[in-house]
Design an enzyme around this catalytic site. Structure first.
Site, PDB file in Angstrom:
ATOM      1  N   HIS A  75     -42.641 -17.556 -17.879  1.00 10.17           N
ATOM      2  CA  HIS A  75     -42.324 -17.313 -19.302  1.00 10.17           C
ATOM      3  C   HIS A  75     -42.518 -18.537 -20.197  1.00 10.17           C
ATOM      4  CE1 HIS A  75     -40.734 -13.416 -18.279  1.00 10.17           C
ATOM      5  NE2 HIS A  75     -39.746 -13.904 -17.564  1.00 10.17           N
TER       6      HIS A  75
ATOM      7  N   LYS B  24     -30.724 -19.565  -9.463  1.00 10.67           N
ATOM      8  CA  LYS B  24     -30.117 -20.472  -8.480  1.00 10.67           C
ATOM      9  C   LYS B  24     -31.199 -21.188  -7.658  1.00 10.67           C
ATOM     10  CE  LYS B  24     -25.922 -18.891  -9.367  1.00 10.67           C
ATOM     11  NZ  LYS B  24     -25.136 -19.677 -10.333  1.00 10.67           N
TER      12      LYS B  24
ATOM     13  N   ASP C  14     -37.408 -10.518  -7.917  1.00 13.39           N
ATOM     14  CA  ASP C  14     -36.450  -9.677  -8.647  1.00 13.39           C
ATOM     15  C   ASP C  14     -36.930  -8.230  -8.753  1.00 13.39           C
ATOM     16  OD1 ASP C  14     -38.487 -10.376 -10.344  1.00 13.39           O
ATOM     17  OD2 ASP C  14     -37.218 -11.237 -11.905  1.00 13.39           O
TER      18      ASP C  14
END
Ligand code: ZLV
Ligand code: CA
Ligand code: ZN
Length: 414
Positions: A177, A32, A301
């Site tokens: 990533h 988000k 996270d």
């Protein structure tokens, strides 16, 4: 607000653009971008922005992105997205009752379309499968989002290199990533690699530290063969946790051997053991590698209660890692990354902006914040971590990781 450091004289450059928070991966998608606006609002409402140099994020140009990414991949992304960008601006203009697209934006779209046509790139049958996996959807304005996120990380490098800042911050970066010609794990363009490449124009050695709960595979892969960047990632590993790389024995290849450091851990890591691991490893890394600059990916996270990550850190624990890296006095760039319980992500990055400034911000969330309701029911900065979580890492396993990393580092010639 409490002054926490004797050295608060460090200049902090902070990069932000409100546009970045407006992009949407999709309703059901865990990433988000709005959390960037929420973090920014806390930073403003806590009064931190007054103590930093605040810069508007610009879009990285195609030529700059080419420093790492495959040209066909960039053209694919930009051409494929340019119609979306037009739609995005149209949507934006109509939502804001502006009937005409600003001339300068229109010109830019035309240039992108013309350039991509010149390159005779076909989007059909492309090898680049963005949009095929739900992790990396296509969405309105996707390429602009990538350009903004990477433009800011490149400018973070510039602000350090020109001596304008000692610490530079881009919470919209940290997309670790993304590969040379492949989008993965919510990342399309690797702003971190672009930032580090810019630093390497001047600096001899750059240290990359990644405390996102996932392995920083894209950055590791980009610098796997070199000793001019040491990559160090702390992450959850095992039971098919994404992306599945970052084993302890992935140490680099050729002259890059022992310049990739991985700290794979099982779920449940709490502050005390995590900070201990972090300090033991980073102190040795700093001693052996002596970097000219540190790039830190502060993925949130790894916090307790994250929707994807399985660690159990508090904001204080996460922030202690940032504080510790700051304490070496080496120029530093702080980037965002993952973080899927968005009210905690914004809390965390506001707190860490305070750490960069040597300011401990108050426990009470400023009541004038537009997102105040997101911080219910306590309206406090430090949320209570999940109780009764088992740390599935045995002390002996963690000690074994530290001693193996020390062994690897001892092979580095000084
Ligand atoms: O935080 O995804 O596990 C930096 C970062 O490190 C996968 N993806 C892939 C590999 C096969 N799978 C499944 C694909 C799922 C696609 C949609 C989700 C949707 C809802 C809820 C969770 C997920 C999800 N996806 C959870 N974990 C994944 C990972 C990618 C994680 C990227 C972390 C990015 C920004
Ligand atoms: Ca990591
Ligand atoms: Zn992550």
């Amino acid at each position: 607000m409490i002054q926490t450091d004797s050295d608060s004289s460090r200049r902090v450059a902070y990069f932000y653009n409100r546009f970045i928070g407006k992009f949407q991966y999709g309703k059901e998608h865990p990433m988000k971008p709005k959390r960037i606006i929420m973090a920014h609002n806390l930073i403003v409402n806590y009064g931190l922005f007054r103590q930093m140099d605040v810069y508007l994020i610009r879009e990285a140009q195609l030529q700059e992105i080419r420093k790492f990414h495959d040209p066909d991949y960039i053209i694919y992304l930009s051409q494929f997205m340019s119609q979306n960008k037009i739609n995005f601006v149209k949507e934006y203009c109509s939502a804001n009752n502006e009937s005409v697209i600003p001339e300068n934006l229109l010109e830019e779209f035309k240039l992108i379309i013309k350039w991509s046509q010149q390159q005779k790139i076909k989007t059909e049958n492309s090898e680049f499968k963005v949009g095929d996996s739900p992790d990396n959807p296509t969405f309105s304005g996707l390429f602009s989002y990538c350009q903004l996120s990477s433009g800011a990380s490149i400018d973070c490098a510039h602000s350090i290199l020109t001596g304008q800042a000692d610490i530079a911050i881009n919470w919209s970066g940290g997309l670790h990533h993304a590969k040379k010609k492949e989008a993965s794990g919510f990342c399309y363009i690797n702003d971190i690699v672009l930032c580090i490449l810019e630093l390497l124009r001047v600096y001899v050695r750059v240290l990359y530290v990644d405390i996102d709960c996932h392995h920083g595979d894209g950055v590791e892969e980009a610098f796997y063969l070199t000793n001019r960047v040491m990559t160090l990632s702390f992450h959850q590993y095992g039971d098919d946790f994404y992306p599945g790389t970052g084993q302890l024995n992935s140490v680099g290849v050729g002259v890059g051997r022992y310049y990739s450091v991985n700290v794979p851990m099982k779920p449940g890591m709490s502050d005390e053991p995590y900070i201990e691991m972090f300090k033991k490893i980073t102190s040795r890394v700093m001693q052996v590698y002596r970097p000219d600059c540190i790039v830190m990916q502060c993925g949130a996270d790894s916090l307790s209660l994250d929707k994807l990550g399985g660690f159990n850190l508090s904001i204080k624990g996460h922030g202690a890692c940032v504080q510790y890296m700051k304490s070496f006095g080496t120029p530093m760039i702080l980037l965002g990354g993952g973080g899927y319980t968005i009210s905690n992500v914004s809390r965390c990055w506001a707190y860490e902006t305070g750490i960069a400034l040597g300011q401990q911000i108050d426990q009470a969330i400023p009541s004038n914040d537009i997102y105040y309701d997101y911080y219910s029911p306590d309206y406090l900065l430090h949320f209570p971590i999940k109780q009764n979580v088992e740390n599935r890492n045995k002390t002996e396993d963690l000690n074994k990781i530290v001693s193996t990393v020390y062994d690897y580092l001892s092979y580095i010639e000084n």
